[in-house]
Design a protein around this motif. Structure first.
Motif, short mmCIF file in Angstrom:
data_model
loop_
_atom_site.label_atom_id
_atom_site.label_comp_id
_atom_site.label_asym_id
_atom_site.label_seq_id
_atom_site.Cartn_x
_atom_site.Cartn_y
_atom_site.Cartn_z
N UNK A 8 -14.74 4.86 -0.94
CA UNK A 8 -15.54 5.51 0.10
C UNK A 8 -15.73 4.56 1.27
N UNK A 9 -15.59 5.04 2.52
CA UNK A 9 -15.79 4.16 3.66
C UNK A 9 -17.22 3.66 3.75
N UNK A 10 -17.35 2.45 4.30
CA UNK A 10 -18.66 1.82 4.48
C UNK A 10 -18.99 1.85 5.96
N UNK A 134 -21.26 -7.00 8.62
CA UNK A 134 -20.04 -6.32 9.04
C UNK A 134 -18.82 -6.78 8.26
N UNK A 135 -18.94 -7.89 7.55
CA UNK A 135 -17.83 -8.33 6.71
C UNK A 135 -17.53 -7.33 5.60
N UNK A 136 -18.51 -6.51 5.25
CA UNK A 136 -18.34 -5.50 4.20
C UNK A 136 -18.52 -4.11 4.78
N UNK A 137 -17.92 -3.87 5.96
CA UNK A 137 -18.08 -2.60 6.67
C UNK A 137 -16.71 -2.11 7.16
N UNK A 162 -13.13 -3.85 13.72
CA UNK A 162 -13.66 -2.62 13.13
C UNK A 162 -13.75 -1.52 14.19
N UNK A 163 -13.41 -0.28 13.84
CA UNK A 163 -13.54 0.82 14.80
C UNK A 163 -15.00 1.09 15.15
N UNK A 164 -15.24 1.34 16.44
CA UNK A 164 -16.60 1.63 16.91
C UNK A 164 -16.64 3.03 17.51
N UNK A 165 -17.75 3.72 17.27
CA UNK A 165 -17.98 5.07 17.80
C UNK A 165 -19.28 5.06 18.59
N UNK A 166 -19.21 5.47 19.85
CA UNK A 166 -20.40 5.59 20.69
C UNK A 166 -20.74 7.05 20.87
N UNK A 167 -21.96 7.42 20.54
CA UNK A 167 -22.47 8.77 20.79
C UNK A 167 -22.93 8.82 22.24
N UNK A 168 -22.12 9.43 23.10
CA UNK A 168 -22.38 9.40 24.54
C UNK A 168 -23.28 10.53 25.00
N UNK A 169 -24.50 10.55 24.51
CA UNK A 169 -25.47 11.53 25.01
C UNK A 169 -26.00 11.06 26.36
N UNK A 170 -26.82 11.87 26.99
CA UNK A 170 -27.32 11.57 28.33
C UNK A 170 -28.04 10.22 28.32
N UNK A 264 -13.46 5.15 9.40
CA UNK A 264 -13.66 4.13 8.38
C UNK A 264 -12.72 4.30 7.19
N UNK A 265 -12.30 5.55 6.96
CA UNK A 265 -11.34 5.83 5.90
C UNK A 265 -9.91 5.56 6.32
N UNK A 266 -9.71 5.19 7.60
CA UNK A 266 -8.39 4.84 8.08
C UNK A 266 -7.56 6.00 8.57
N UNK A 267 -8.17 7.15 8.83
CA UNK A 267 -7.41 8.30 9.29
C UNK A 267 -6.99 8.15 10.75
N UNK A 268 -5.84 8.71 11.16
CA UNK A 268 -5.46 8.69 12.58
C UNK A 268 -6.41 9.57 13.40
#
Length: 289
Positions: A8-10, A134-137, A162-170, A264-268
């Protein structure tokens, strides 16, 4: 390793947690006066907190890093996240601060309006964040409500690949200007993107503007009109899944949480976006955030 066998992704989600009070009405109120509610609910909410809950329900190992007041709302939010299986050991409640609260009104079509108090007295300094974790993420997510924390998290994630996701709300343009150069996947709400790229006339121009500010991919969720994104290969689109909406509250947050799970699961990216859109569509068929 097959998808079934993959661990499972962390995921780490950083940012806003709010206590939501939701009123169900026939039609959204206009102007002053009184409106009768058919139902009322209370529960945890907030962009990053909702994303953490979604990722945990999908099976990820999730930590929520955030701030709230040492008050009844803060204790309730922390307890609700913990009950969903989210690690809240880095969700700090600060004495003298006030937690974020939201009032949400949802109509019979599932459309909603939100009034949010973002909290007060919450310390901005992110020095207490345990960035060594983050070493275990496998992926990290942040919203723009605690930009100092998001910057620290994204900077540390970038150094580890590590991939980063920003929630770009107002948010203020200065916040996005600060975060986008450290962001891999900036996924905006439609008003969030329009408010940032004020000089651009079309959605595609707005996406290209955001991309030019330093992120590796800029996307926008468009509700029933689907998803569009821009990256180094050009512009792309994904249609929405057709559902009968009950409540759209939190659909964008759920999208972001599912995206962090998938990355996190490595999907494209295309598969991750399609999965996230499906999860968000399912959320719209259920009440609550």
């Amino acid at each position: 390793m097959s998808p079934v066998e993959r661990p499972a992704p962390r995921v780490i989600c950083l940012g806003l947690s709010a206590l939501d009070i939701t009123w169900q009405v026939d039609t959204l109120p206009q102007g002053g006066g009184k409106t009768r509610a058919n139902d009322v609910r209370e529960g945890g909410g907030g962009m990053a907190a909702n994303a953490a809950a979604a990722a945990a329900k999908l099976g990820a190992s999730v930590q929520f890093w955030g701030r709230a007041g040492l008050d009844s709302a803060g204790h309730e939010m922390k307890a609700q996240l913990a009950a969903l299986g989210v690690d809240v050991s880095r969700f700090r409640l600060f004495e003298g601060a006030r937690s974020s609260l939201s009032g949400i009104v949802v109509d019979a079509r599932g459309e909603r309006m939100i009034v949010n108090f973002r909290g007060a007295g919450l310390p901005a300094d992110p020095a207490w964040l345990p960035l060594d974790a983050l070493a275990a993420t496998d992926a990290v997510l942040a919203d723009p409500r605690w930009p100092e924390g998001a910057l620290a998290l994204f900077g540390a994630a970038r150094t580890r690949g590590l991939p980063t996701v920003l929630d770009g709300d107002v948010a203020d343009a200065a916040v996005f200007d600060m975060l986008l150069p450290h962001t891999d996947h900036a996924v905006f709400s439609e008003p969030g993107l329009a408010g940032y790229a004020t000089g651009a006339r079309t959605v595609d121009e707005q996406l290209n503007f955001a991309l030019s500010r330093g992120c590796r991919l800029a996307a926008v969720t468009l509700g029933e009109r689907g998803l569009r994104w821009a990256d180094a290969q050009g512009l792309h689109a994904l249609p929405a899944f057709a559902v009968e909406p009950v409540d759209t509250t939190g659909a964008g947050d759920v999208f972001h949480g599912a995206l962090a799970f998938a990355l996190g699961a490595g999907w494209p990216v295309p598969r991750a976006f399609q999965f996230s859109a499906a999860v968000a569509a399912i959320k719209c068929t259920r009440p609550g955030g």
